[in-house]
Design a protein around this motif. Structure first.
Motif, PDB file in Angstrom:
ATOM      1  N   TRP A 131      22.309   9.193   4.640  1.00 10.37           N
ATOM      2  CA  TRP A 131      22.115   8.528   3.348  1.00 10.37           C
ATOM      3  C   TRP A 131      22.838   7.187   3.333  1.00 10.37           C
ATOM      4  O   TRP A 131      22.316   6.187   2.829  1.00 10.37           O
ATOM      5  N   ARG A 181      13.275   6.002   6.485  1.00 10.91           N
ATOM      6  CA  ARG A 181      14.098   7.211   6.491  1.00 10.91           C
ATOM      7  C   ARG A 181      13.573   8.209   7.506  1.00 10.91           C
ATOM      8  O   ARG A 181      14.331   8.784   8.292  1.00 10.91           O
ATOM      9  N   GLU A 182      12.283   8.434   7.499  1.00  6.35           N
ATOM     10  CA  GLU A 182      11.682   9.396   8.414  1.00  6.35           C
ATOM     11  C   GLU A 182      11.870   8.961   9.857  1.00  6.35           C
ATOM     12  O   GLU A 182      12.213   9.770  10.735  1.00  6.35           O
ATOM     13  N   ASN A 201      21.020   3.668   2.674  1.00  6.86           N
ATOM     14  CA  ASN A 201      21.141   3.077   1.349  1.00  6.86           C
ATOM     15  C   ASN A 201      22.362   2.204   1.123  1.00  6.86           C
ATOM     16  O   ASN A 201      22.332   1.337   0.249  1.00  6.86           O
ATOM     17  N   SER A 208       8.131   0.881   4.575  1.00  5.94           N
ATOM     18  CA  SER A 208       8.616   1.448   3.324  1.00  5.94           C
ATOM     19  C   SER A 208       9.925   2.195   3.535  1.00  5.94           C
ATOM     20  O   SER A 208      10.278   2.571   4.660  1.00  5.94           O
ATOM     21  N   LYS A 209      10.650   2.417   2.448  1.00  9.70           N
ATOM     22  CA  LYS A 209      11.918   3.147   2.525  1.00  9.70           C
ATOM     23  C   LYS A 209      11.712   4.548   3.083  1.00  9.70           C
ATOM     24  O   LYS A 209      12.500   5.033   3.909  1.00  9.70           O
ATOM     25  N   SER A 210      10.688   5.212   2.623  1.00  9.32           N
ATOM     26  CA  SER A 210      10.467   6.583   3.087  1.00  9.32           C
ATOM     27  C   SER A 210      10.090   6.613   4.559  1.00  9.32           C
ATOM     28  O   SER A 210      10.532   7.494   5.310  1.00  9.32           O
ATOM     29  N   ALA A 211       9.303   5.624   5.001  1.00 10.32           N
ATOM     30  CA  ALA A 211       8.932   5.566   6.417  1.00 10.32           C
ATOM     31  C   ALA A 211      10.149   5.254   7.278  1.00 10.32           C
ATOM     32  O   ALA A 211      10.311   5.805   8.377  1.00 10.32           O
TER      33      ALA A 211
END
Length: 778
Positions: A541, A511-512, A545, A506-509
């Motif tokens: 960022w 990013r983390e 992205n 996932s995007k959040s994973a």
């Protein structure tokens, strides 16, 4: 043009001569990683001392506020012209220098010259000495020669001839009308260096002299010839056959041992032929002799240059076949011979596995395109149109288009009705072979070797920008791209297309994970990465992205690409004057090694960050210390503020720190001495404060410019221990006290290396008391 390099490097800049990459030597002491070219950036106004001999009483009566921006020029040292110098060629019995304020006997150096030592007057000088700060030191003197060479003049002449007969024909050496004979006569009877037959640089200096005479140095060169003529004034480096070490002659780059690694001339009027003696320059990595009138064959002796990486001789009148000895150049990366009159087959290139750039268009090559060339896995540019080649382009080339890095494949593959002679199902551009491409300034793939008059630092980063112009053919014969699908490419710091989305996390994973990776590697703190609005957060960022490469936490180039983006945001990249276009666009889709101002080595590691007068502001991020292979940091003429990060000391490969004409504040980093290879410290015209003690630890420094700051304290005697120091400018500061005797003893007038020593030592009550300074200011 083609490319140029060494531990090699040059920033990617929009080129002026077509498909050319200055994949150059990163440390050419007159060029950078291990090779350097004499380059410069000098501006001169105001008044100067008549010469650099010791001024009477240590003052010159100068009170003008001379702008340091106008006082210096990148390149070799140009002696002040207010008073003539006397170049002394040693004779059988060395003489003593005329007595100065403290008489001493001049010690012969490997290149002895003597300046007039009569006392300078205190009248206002007539011109400011122009100093040319180069990326590379003038030369490291070898052991002091015995001026007589333990033999008389006749014996010395004979001994030198005997040495040179190993590389030149004996008859040519003894004929005064040949380039070889002229070179010998200059070396033996005119050259102030007075080399002995066993000097380790004898062959090198002789070969460069032969090249000079063979290529019309006295007759057709436009700049930097031996002739003292304003019309051919040498702007970059020193003129050829001058009394300076050959490593600072214009267009010449050397390694740390002062052996030639680069010969770089473009549009300088070179004519005549390339002499066979060029094969004796065994350390040579780059040959750039483009856009001239050179004729004749490429000599077979080129095959002896087993370190050669770049061969660029396009836009000349060379004829004959490719030398069979090219097969021995296993390190060759770039061959750029377009727009000549070469003929025969191109088979000899088949085994050169390191080639990434081949440009042979607009010649008379014949035969077929070797199938083996399709197995060159590093190949990115292959242009062979406007020749007499025929047959099929092997499917191996198509595999390189689809699976490899081959970005440009151009041939005479238009339909037979339009004159096509080559069949190709995967070429990027097809030409009709009707001569319509001959007059194009074609091949602009964004790879630029650079112009000797506008120096480019070396680069190993091949570029893949699209051609800038289309052939000037009639509409019916315009080259048409082959209608095959655009290939995908293996990710690299040079070409970086989108990759899979990290296994579907996932995007959040993602990013983390990326934030943890960068923080865990000590690149940036997690706090900075997650602080809204910080340069670190902006760079993260962008990585997450906007970056088309869609990097994953485990990508080996993640940290470097992030750091490049961080540099952009830290220096307010959105306000830069230029950001690059195409593949050179900063924060573009291409690999970071192709971005404007960035240079990488062959392993894709950033070695140069170079921006001048490009509107950089903000500050230098402390993460700059994570560019572990950085050799040159040049950010001059901007609005950068804040301190110089102490992490600068982590840069074990750093050779040049050039941050002049900014708004830097704070003290000099105590860690400057931790960068063991640092030679150039150019910080003039900032708002730096504190003492200059950290400089005493920069043991490799040969060029230090600190004038026009707010520095205080006294001059550390330990600066006199910097054995290679040539330039020290500390005027227009608040430094006080006496010039230490240890520093004075380093003056060239007393047998040392310092040629320029400038301080606030003028006026009735000078801040600095100095009897050995070459220039005093109030």
């Amino acid at each position: 043009g083609g490319g140029d390099g060494g531990s090699s490097e040059t920033p990617q800049q929009a080129g002026n001569s077509g498909a050319e990459d200055d994949a150059d030597d990163a440390a050419e002491p007159n060029d950078g990683g291990a090779d350097n070219v004499s380059t410069g950036d000098a501006e001169s106004k105001g008044d100067a001392t008549p010469d650099d001999s010791v001024p009477a009483g240590g003052t010159t009566g100068i009170s003008d506020d001379l702008g340091p921006e106008q006082e210096f020029r990148d390149g070799g040292i140009v002696e002040p012209t207010g008073s003539p110098t006397i170049e002394v060629r040693a004779t059988a019995s060395p003489t003593s220098a005329q007595p100065s304020s403290s008489p001493t006997t001049a010690q012969p150096s490997s290149f002895p010259t003597t300046h007039s030592t009569e006392e300078p007057t205190t009248a206002e000088p007539t011109s400011l000495p122009t100093f040319v700060p180069t990326s590379f030191p003038t030369y490291a003197p070898t052991a002091e020669p015995t001026i007589q060479c333990n033999m008389d003049e006749v014996e010395r002449h004979s001994a030198i001839l005997a040495q040179l007969e190993a590389i030149s024909d004996a008859t040519d050496l003894r004929r005064t009308t040949t380039p070889q004979g002229k070179a010998v006569d200059w070396l033996v009877f005119e050259d102030p260096s007075y080399l002995c037959a066993d000097d380790i640089h004898l062959i090198q200096r002789y070969v460069l002299a032969v090249i000079y005479y063979s290529t019309g140095g006295d007759e057709t060169w436009l700049t930097c010839s031996k002739t003292e003529d304003i019309a051919n004034t040498c702007v970059i480096g020193e003129r050829y056959l001058s009394n300076y070490h050959e490593c600072v002659w214009s267009g010449i780059g050397c390694n740390a041992d002062n052996f030639v690694t680069k010969i770089a001339f473009e549009e300088n009027g070179l004519s005549g032929t390339i002499p066979t003696e060029i094969g004796a320059l065994h350390t040579l990595k780059t040959i750039r002799m483009e856009r001239g009138q050179l004729s004749g064959p490429i000599p077979e002796t080129i095959g002896a240059l087993t370190n050669l990486e770049k061969l660029d001789m396009d836009y000349n009148k060379l004829w004959g076949t490719l030398p069979s000895s090219l097969q021995h150049l296993s390190k060759l990366e770039l061959i750029d011979l377009n727009h000549n009159e070469l003929s025969g087959s191109i088979d000899v290139l088949s085994g050169l596995s390191n080639l990434f750039f081949i440009q042979l268009q607009s010649n008379f090559f014949s035969g077929t395109v070797p199938e083996a060339l399709g197995s060159l896995q590093k190949l990115q540019v292959f242009a062979i149109h406007d020749n007499q080649l025929s047959g099929n382009i092997a499917l191996g080339f198509c595999a390189l288009r689809i699976e490899g890095q081959l970005e440009y494949l151009e041939a005479d593959c238009s339909s037979p009705a339009d004159g096509g002679t080559v069949t190709c199902v995967c070429c990027t551009t097809c030409y009709p072979n009707d001569g319509s491409s001959t007059n194009r300034d074609d091949g602009n793939y964004g790879v630029d070797l650079g112009n000797p008059s506008v120096p480019d630092p070396p680069t190993d980063a091949p570029s893949t920008a699209s051609p800038s112009s289309s052939p000037t053919a009639s509409p019916s014969k315009q080259p048409t791209p082959n209608p095959t699908a655009e290939p995908t490419y293996a990710p690299s710091p040079f070409t970086s297309p989108p990759t899979a989305m990290c296994g579907g996390i996932s995007k959040s994973a993602r990013r983390e994970a990326i934030a943890n990776t960068l923080a865990g590697a000590g690149v940036s703190t997690r706090g900075n990465l997650l602080t809204t609005g910080s340069p670190q957060a902006q760079a993260l960022w962008w990585i997450l992205n906007k970056d088309p490469t869609q990097m994953c936490p485990g990508d080996e180039r993640l940290a470097q690409r992030y750091l490049a983006a961080l540099f952009y945001y830290s220096t307010n990249g959105q306000n830069w004057v230029e950001k690059g276009t195409g593949n050179q666009e900063f924060l573009g889709s291409a690999g970071e090694c192709l971005w404007m101002g960035i240079t990488c080595n062959r392993d894709g590691e950033i070695t140069h960050i170079e921006f001048e007068n490009n509107g950089l502001s903000g500050s230098i991020p402390y993460e700059i210390g994570s560019f572990t292979k950085l050799e040159i940091l040049s950010l001059e003429k901007g609005e950068i503020g804040g301190r110089i990060p102490h992490e600068i000391g982590n840069l074990q490969e750093l050779r040049e720190l050039d941050l002049d004409f900014n708004k830097l504040t704070g003290a000099l980093p105590e860690t400057l001495g931790d960068a063991p290879k640092l030679g150039v410290v150019d910080l003039n015209s900032n708002m730096l404060s504190g003492n200059i003690t950290p400089l005493a630890g920069v043991r490799g420094a040969y060029f230090i410019q600190l004038h026009n700051n707010l520095l205080t304290g006294t001059i550390p005697p330990a600066i006199g221990l910097l054995g290679g120091l040539q330039v020290l400018t500390i005027h227009k500061n608040n430094i006080e006290g006496g010039m230490p005797i240890m520093v004075c003893n380093r003056r060239s007038a007393f047998g040392g290396s310092i040629n320029h020593l400038w301080a606030d030592c003028a006026g009735a009550d000078p801040k600095v008391t100095c009897s050995c300074c070459t220039k005093c200011f109030e």
